[in-house]
Design an enzyme around this catalytic site. Structure first.
Site, PDB file in Angstrom:
ATOM      1  N   LYS A  63       3.450   4.889  -9.307  1.00  0.00           N
ATOM      2  CA  LYS A  63       2.207   4.122  -9.364  1.00  0.00           C
ATOM      3  C   LYS A  63       1.219   4.701  -8.359  1.00  0.00           C
ATOM      4  CE  LYS A  63       0.450  -0.652  -9.140  1.00  0.00           C
ATOM      5  NZ  LYS A  63       0.778  -2.035  -8.722  1.00  0.00           N
ATOM      6  N   HIS A  88     -10.144  -7.345  -5.836  1.00  0.00           N
ATOM      7  CA  HIS A  88      -9.053  -6.421  -5.586  1.00  0.00           C
ATOM      8  C   HIS A  88      -7.739  -6.926  -6.173  1.00  0.00           C
ATOM      9  CE1 HIS A  88      -7.010  -3.156  -3.465  1.00  0.00           C
ATOM     10  NE2 HIS A  88      -6.084  -4.026  -3.112  1.00  0.00           N
ATOM     11  N   ARG A 115       6.065   0.301  -0.909  1.00  0.00           N
ATOM     12  CA  ARG A 115       6.767  -0.977  -1.109  1.00  0.00           C
ATOM     13  C   ARG A 115       6.728  -1.417  -2.571  1.00  0.00           C
ATOM     14  NH1 ARG A 115       4.153  -1.832   3.602  1.00  0.00           N
ATOM     15  NH2 ARG A 115       2.613  -3.261   2.711  1.00  0.00           N
ATOM     16  N   ASP A 116       5.678  -1.071  -3.301  1.00  0.00           N
ATOM     17  CA  ASP A 116       5.670  -1.353  -4.741  1.00  0.00           C
ATOM     18  C   ASP A 116       6.847  -0.667  -5.430  1.00  0.00           C
ATOM     19  OD1 ASP A 116       3.539  -3.078  -5.139  1.00  0.00           O
ATOM     20  OD2 ASP A 116       2.068  -1.482  -5.299  1.00  0.00           O
ATOM     21  N   HIS A 153      -6.903   2.487  -1.343  1.00  0.00           N
ATOM     22  CA  HIS A 153      -7.118   1.795  -0.066  1.00  0.00           C
ATOM     23  C   HIS A 153      -8.420   2.328   0.525  1.00  0.00           C
ATOM     24  CE1 HIS A 153      -4.819  -0.573   3.171  1.00  0.00           C
ATOM     25  NE2 HIS A 153      -4.813  -1.274   2.054  1.00  0.00           N
ATOM     26  N   GLU A 187      -2.436   3.633  -6.191  1.00  0.00           N
ATOM     27  CA  GLU A 187      -3.308   2.538  -5.768  1.00  0.00           C
ATOM     28  C   GLU A 187      -4.352   3.079  -4.794  1.00  0.00           C
ATOM     29  OE1 GLU A 187      -1.404  -0.963  -4.300  1.00  0.00           O
ATOM     30  OE2 GLU A 187      -1.081  -1.739  -6.322  1.00  0.00           O
ATOM     31  N   TYR A 222      -8.652  -8.449 -10.539  1.00  0.00           N
ATOM     32  CA  TYR A 222      -9.272  -7.605 -11.563  1.00  0.00           C
ATOM     33  C   TYR A 222     -10.177  -8.424 -12.481  1.00  0.00           C
ATOM     34  CZ  TYR A 222      -5.796  -4.030 -10.276  1.00  0.00           C
ATOM     35  OH  TYR A 222      -5.030  -3.122  -9.597  1.00  0.00           O
TER      36      TYR A 222
END
EC number: 6.3.5.3
Length: 752
Positions: free
Chosen positions: A101, A54, A126-127, A105, A103, A57
């Site tokens: 972005k 995770h 938060r990114d 989960h 992502e 990569y």
């Protein structure tokens, strides 16, 4: 007894739980080689989470490097930030930059649906914060097993509540996304979250620990035992079918603390008291310290016992691995510390100095005065193994491609076609999704211009100039199963098209690549083909990849999910007042079909619904010049077109239904001819849209299409009658269509 660096040197043969932490024997040996000794328990914890699939990569980074070969510029200019940063950043004009972005989960959301999904939203937000931007909107792309499966009833309500609950509490509109059902996701739902933020160019920040003597400050929530090895471990293994067993590993979110953290972080940036900022995502303190230090110009020294804890019994290893939420790490010049602390106190955000930037190139962490970590941070954050795993085109694929949907029996008479349309619009993947989207606040903050169920979400950025952005997320696992190269390109094309039909200019993408086990050569082949397809497609469309996420080991009880490469497309519109909505606007408007329809039923919704989930043949063929032409026409027609809607799943029939139901207006259309009625209604050829225009502008629209060499044909008109009439075939009342379309998901979720 705490395992110190000194003790590690003196006890080289001590047993260590490297396998239990997910490391392979050769990886453990590599860590020993890098250190010149065995790792301490704390170092082993750091390497195990940072070298997990995770975080590192390690199975995909060799192939993801292809994205970096693309031109790092958008149609609006050079990228301001890209692959390798917390999020991509794009110049949208007028001094504004947008960062976005996506992502995943996935595994945590299966184990604990509400918290897994909620903290997925919190993490991606938060990114965006770490780039110096204000988060302004979120999107979610969700995939589940069959709608009527018992486990879908368990995970879907909790995941939706988690996405909505966290985003709503933050005051962020949820402006779009997807909800898809397929048996392959049973036991392995996909929860892909996207966030977008805005800033001025001068506010763009990068996570680099610079300046020896600068202080390292942890601020936000205290660290707890929840989420130890959470996303980093859960997302690096497969599940068995007997159900979730790892609830303690899932993070617990507090959106109200995150809201304070957003406002506090923005004030800290604007006050000029932050040198660098890093969010705490997967791998927690291990990630924040090693990534900040490795990206900077020196080392870092931290005292772990200064970290505020919710559980005072936590060991150093647990503190380093904890993925507790709502935490950030800042690098602050000594002269700015007092002001930093004052701002945090005003927002009631706990802040603690835990270390400082040092000369040299070491990350050193002490525990009660004794050194438990002494590593080169680059080896933790970047020197994970890079596996070139075996790839093999599946032996079964030729037979699947030969079993083409185009050869399946299809209806030809009006009543059969009408019944087919009703069955499609009532199917879970094409039915009304408002049971889900009504749980999300789509209009908070007052700048949502378009939101679900529109083709793309749209947000106004500047209230004076009306500059705005549009966003869409798209994927199609059925297409990618048949051909991952084409499937990824079709996801890219649909996302591009969804943004374009609103009148916005597509400029850049983020991706979220969801695949099965990388240890399966067939899965690795699918992943590599999808990456190649995206690279080639982005080059054709002139849009860069700004970053994203890879989620592997999406496999339960030996069954991999459908390969699901998701694309999030960002578009820019100079004036949101010229946007084009999806629904038909007024009776009498001409309905024009843009693009070319071919007999392309492979992977289609028609094949899935009408032939018992059959999946065979080849997916439609991408047509990049046609996509560019369609986008150009839609942009040039912004402010002229009264509606525009892309054609994708369900083909022309579904798009007509969507446009009619949006405002309750009917349509009378005649099929263009050239194909049989089933293909004309349900083919999923890309690079197509239906648009409407006032009659006196019809010729101007057709001339515009001719200028861009885009096929166009008037196929009918919008009517006051509340019905969809297809000349010579059938007429269906909108009330009947709406009834079957509206009830599918609510009926399945009754009692949950």
């Amino acid at each position: 007894m705490v395992d110190t660096v000194e003790n590690a040197r003196m006890t080289p043969d001590a047993d260590q739980p490297w396998a239990e932490l997910g490391l392979k024997a050769d990886e453990y040996a590599r860590i020993r080689e890098l250190l010149g000794r065995r790792p301490t328990g704390a170092e082993l914890a750091m390497y195990s989470v940072m070298w997990s699939e995770h975080c590192s990569y390690k199975s995909s980074k060799l192939h993801l490097a292809r994205f970096s070969a693309l031109p790092q510029t958008t149609p609006r200019g050079p990228l301001l930030a890209g692959i390798g940063d917390n999020a991509g950043a794009v110049d949208i004009g007028q001094g504004y930059a947008v960062t976005f972005k996506a992502e995943s989960h996935n595994h945590p959301s299966y184990v604990e649906p509400y918290q897994g999904a909620a903290t997925g939203v919190g993490g991606i937000v938060r990114d965006i914060m770490a780039m110096g931007a204000r988060p302004i909107a979120v999107m979610d792309a969700l995939r589940f097993g069959a709608l009527d499966a018992p486990d879908t009833r368990r995970v879907l309500p909790g995941i939706v509540a988690g996405v909505g609950g966290y985003g709503n509490c933050l005051g962020l509109p949820n402006i779009g996304g997807e909800l898809v059902f397929d048996d392959s996701y049973l036991g392995n739902p996909l929860v892909n979250a996207l966030c977008v933020g805005v800033m001025r160019h001068e506010d763009l920040a990068f996570a680099k620990a610079t300046g020896a003597g600068n202080k390292v400050i942890l601020f936000g929530a205290a660290t707890g035992a929840d989420g130890i090895g959470g996303a980093s471990v859960l997302a690096s293994e497969t599940f068995e079918a007997d159900g979730p067993q790892k609830r303690p590993s899932v993070q617990v979110g507090d959106p109200f603390m995150e809201k304070l953290l957003i406002e506090c972080s923005l004030e800290l940036f604007h006050a000029g008291v932050v040198t660098a900022l890093q969010d705490f995502g997967a791998a927690g303190i291990s990630c924040a310290t090693s990534e900040l230090a490795s990206a900077g110009d020196g080392g870092m020294h931290c005292e772990l016992d200064l970290v505020p804890l919710r559980d005072p019994t936590m060991t150093p290893e647990e503190i380093l691995m904890s993925e507790s939420q709502e935490r950030m790490m800042a690098v602050v010049a000594p002269d700015d510390v007092e002001r930093f602390m004052t701002i945090c106190a005003r927002w009631d955000v706990q802040a603690t100095i835990i270390g400082e930037v040092t000369d040299g190139d070491r990350l050193v962490i002490d525990w009660h005065g004794r050194t438990i970590v002494d590593v080169d941070p680059h080896t933790v954050a970047h020197d994970s193994p890079a596996y070139d795993r075996p790839q093999a085109r599946p032996a079964w694929l030729d037979a699947v491609n030969a079993d083409h949907a185009n050869a399946l029996p299809r209806p030809a008479e009006g009543p059969e076609l009408a019944e087919t349309l009703l069955r499609l619009v009532a199917s879970p993947n094409l039915a009304d999704k408002s049971w889900v989207t009504d749980q999300y606040d789509r209009f908070v903050r007052g700048n949502s211009v378009l939101a679900q169920p529109e083709d793309a979400g749209m947000i106004r950025i500047d209230e004076d100039s009306h500059l705005g952005i549009a966003l869409s997320t798209d994927a199609n696992g059925r297409y990618a199963h048949l051909d991952p190269f084409r499937g990824a390109q079709l996801a890219l094309c649909e996302s591009y098209r969804n943004v374009a039909v609103t009148g916005a200019e597509p400029v850049a993408i983020t991706d979220c690549l969801n695949f099965g086990s990388p240890e399966d050569p067939e899965v690795m082949w699918q992943l590599v083909e999808a990456v190649k397809g995206l690279v080639a497609g982005c080059a054709e469309l002139g849009v860069p990849v700004t970053g994203g996420n890879v989620s592997l080991y999406n496999r339960t009880d030996g069954r991999n999910i459908l390969p699901t490469p998701l694309v999030g497309m960002l578009g820019v519109i100079d004036d949101v007042r010229t946007r084009t909505p999806m629904g038909f606007a007024a009776p009498g408007d001409a309905i024009v079909l843009l693009g070319t329809t071919k007999e392309e039923l492979g992977g289609s919704a028609w094949e899935d619904v009408m032939h018992d989930h059959h999946l065979g043949g080849l997916p439609p063929s991408p047509d990049f010049p046609a996509e560019r032409a369609l986008a150009a026409v839609c942009r040039a027609g912004a402010g002229v077109l009264t509606s525009a809607h892309d054609l994708s799943e369900g083909g022309l029939a579904q798009s007509l239904v969507d446009c009619c139901l949006r405002r309750g207006l009917g349509a009378a259309v005649a099929l263009p001819g050239g194909l049989d009625p089933c293909a004309e209604l349900f083919s999923e050829s890309p690079a197509r849209a239906i648009v409407s225009v006032v009659p006196e502008r019809q010729e101007a629209l057709l001339d515009l299409c001719a200028e861009h060499e885009l096929p166009a044909a008037r196929i009918g008109e919008v009517t006051q009658a509340a019905e969809l009439a297809v000349e010579g075939l059938f007429t269906l009342p909108l009330s009947r269509i709406r009834e079957v379309w509206r009830d599918t998901v609510p009926d399945a979720m009754q009692g949950v």
